[in-house]
Enzyme design. Sequence first.
Site, PDB file in Angstrom:
ATOM      1  N   GLN A  78       1.168  -1.069  -0.097  1.00 49.57           N
ATOM      2  CA  GLN A  78      -0.053   0.046  -0.445  1.00 49.57           C
ATOM      3  C   GLN A  78       0.504   1.305  -0.094  1.00 49.57           C
ATOM      4  O   GLN A  78       1.474   1.155   0.400  1.00 49.57           O
ATOM      5  CB  GLN A  78      -0.735  -0.162   1.680  1.00 49.57           C
ATOM      6  CG  GLN A  78      -1.639   1.149   1.183  1.00 49.57           C
ATOM      7  CD  GLN A  78      -2.549   0.968   2.779  1.00 49.57           C
ATOM      8  OE1 GLN A  78      -2.533   0.468   2.657  1.00 49.57           O
ATOM      9  NE2 GLN A  78      -3.521   1.806   3.115  1.00 49.57           N
ATOM     10  N   ARG A 138      -8.372  -8.344   4.642  1.00 46.78           N
ATOM     11  CA  ARG A 138      -7.296  -7.185   5.529  1.00 46.78           C
ATOM     12  C   ARG A 138      -6.930  -5.939   5.637  1.00 46.78           C
ATOM     13  O   ARG A 138      -7.353  -5.499   6.550  1.00 46.78           O
ATOM     14  CB  ARG A 138      -5.937  -8.043   4.437  1.00 46.78           C
ATOM     15  CG  ARG A 138      -4.856  -7.792   4.875  1.00 46.78           C
ATOM     16  CD  ARG A 138      -3.782  -7.913   4.713  1.00 46.78           C
ATOM     17  NE  ARG A 138      -1.982  -7.265   5.206  1.00 46.78           N
ATOM     18  CZ  ARG A 138      -1.818  -6.050   4.843  1.00 46.78           C
ATOM     19  NH1 ARG A 138      -2.072  -5.443   4.143  1.00 46.78           N
ATOM     20  NH2 ARG A 138      -0.873  -6.297   5.428  1.00 46.78           N
ATOM     21  N   GLN A 158       2.403 -11.332  10.127  1.00 46.37           N
ATOM     22  CA  GLN A 158       2.328 -10.124   9.998  1.00 46.37           C
ATOM     23  C   GLN A 158       1.843  -8.667  10.311  1.00 46.37           C
ATOM     24  O   GLN A 158       2.389  -7.345  10.334  1.00 46.37           O
ATOM     25  CB  GLN A 158       2.339 -10.520   8.241  1.00 46.37           C
ATOM     26  CG  GLN A 158       2.781  -9.417   7.496  1.00 46.37           C
ATOM     27  CD  GLN A 158       2.199  -9.103   6.226  1.00 46.37           C
ATOM     28  OE1 GLN A 158       0.417  -8.336   6.692  1.00 46.37           O
ATOM     29  NE2 GLN A 158       3.109  -8.873   5.177  1.00 46.37           N
ATOM     30  N   SER A 170       4.507  -5.726   3.187  1.00 46.75           N
ATOM     31  CA  SER A 170       3.115  -5.918   3.652  1.00 46.75           C
ATOM     32  C   SER A 170       1.782  -6.525   2.514  1.00 46.75           C
ATOM     33  O   SER A 170       2.057  -8.111   2.430  1.00 46.75           O
ATOM     34  CB  SER A 170       3.313  -4.482   3.687  1.00 46.75           C
ATOM     35  OG  SER A 170       1.750  -4.578   3.983  1.00 46.75           O
ATOM     36  N   LEU A 171       1.105  -5.757   2.763  1.00 47.62           N
ATOM     37  CA  LEU A 171       0.156  -6.478   1.227  1.00 47.62           C
ATOM     38  C   LEU A 171       0.560  -7.234   0.334  1.00 47.62           C
ATOM     39  O   LEU A 171       0.170  -7.948  -0.772  1.00 47.62           O
ATOM     40  CB  LEU A 171      -0.512  -5.298   0.449  1.00 47.62           C
ATOM     41  CG  LEU A 171      -1.222  -5.563  -0.923  1.00 47.62           C
ATOM     42  CD1 LEU A 171      -2.305  -6.435  -0.564  1.00 47.62           C
ATOM     43  CD2 LEU A 171      -1.520  -4.057  -1.318  1.00 47.62           C
ATOM     44  N   HIS A 217       1.350  -2.897  11.698  1.00 50.01           N
ATOM     45  CA  HIS A 217       2.935  -3.495  11.548  1.00 50.01           C
ATOM     46  C   HIS A 217       2.905  -3.289  13.182  1.00 50.01           C
ATOM     47  O   HIS A 217       4.041  -3.179  13.547  1.00 50.01           O
ATOM     48  CB  HIS A 217       3.633  -3.224  11.086  1.00 50.01           C
ATOM     49  CG  HIS A 217       3.309  -3.747   8.903  1.00 50.01           C
ATOM     50  ND1 HIS A 217       3.113  -4.931   9.284  1.00 50.01           N
ATOM     51  CD2 HIS A 217       2.972  -3.210   7.920  1.00 50.01           C
ATOM     52  CE1 HIS A 217       2.383  -5.337   7.631  1.00 50.01           C
ATOM     53  NE2 HIS A 217       2.722  -3.843   6.789  1.00 50.01           N
TER      54      HIS A 217
END
Length: 310
Positions: free
Chosen positions: A15, A118, A249, A93-94, A200
């Site tokens: 993102q 998510r 995560q 991440s994503l 996170h």
Amino acid sequence: MQAGLAMIAFTFPGQGSQKPAMGAPWKDHESWNLVARASEVSGRDIGRLLLDTDAEELTDTRNAQISTFVLSLVVRDAAGRAGVTPDRLAGHSLGEYSALAAGGVLSFDDGVRLVTERGEAMAEAGRKQVGTMAAVLGLDDDQVETACSDVDGDVWVANFNAPGQVVIAGSPDGIERAGLVAKELGAKRIVPVAVSGAFHTPFMADARDRLDAALATARFDNAAIPVSANVDALPHTDAADWRALMAAQLCSPVRWRQTIRNLADDGVTIFVELGPGKVLTGTVKRTLRDSQQLAVASPDDLDGLLQAVS
């Protein structure tokens, strides 16, 4: 990888890389058919997000995540059609979800469903627990960790992106206090990140619990290509590893710099970013001197990819 060629890693952005009309270069490509499938699975008009959505709407985590995931898989499909197969996969991440779908751990449909959930879970967690993020530039990792631990407030390291580029996250007050300490330690700049939550970090605990329920409904297969995890920066091929890694995560820092170095130690010399933007390409350039980096964001970039791997 074909015999005699350099080892290649495909990397997938997270993102923040999204931008209006980022899908326009691909709308007439045969890989665009994945967009229609994603719209069917998610019950959302993904084509509109990729072609007609303005920057403000696209910044919403619920829109940014699914649109970036789908476009990344469109580009991955196009690279496969061009005959390029990587030796390693990783995502920020994503982008980890994109890497898992690219590596055969998740089906495309399950990837769409999980990314949709998510995004919703993280948006809801952000509403419940107000938080934000900021990039600390010019400090070593341990100094940034010290800046977070030495203040009275909720703030943690969220992303180890590259040498001298670490993202912190937490409450607005915690971010401000840690930023002041970081400047005292020699940070060049503290740059706010335009997000709707402290991703996170422990602020995402509710999202983690909601996502864990969704992960229980997904099918995980052994990876056809090793996929590096954000949580430990190590490659994984065993399907049984991933449910716990993906749940963890959301509340753990993204160890991206460590991931890049580990891939290089494994022999990767060409890093190819697939999807919108060139954020990850920049982190590789800052982290590794002896590597080749390129980004594929449009069909025109495929020629450069073919030249690099030949």
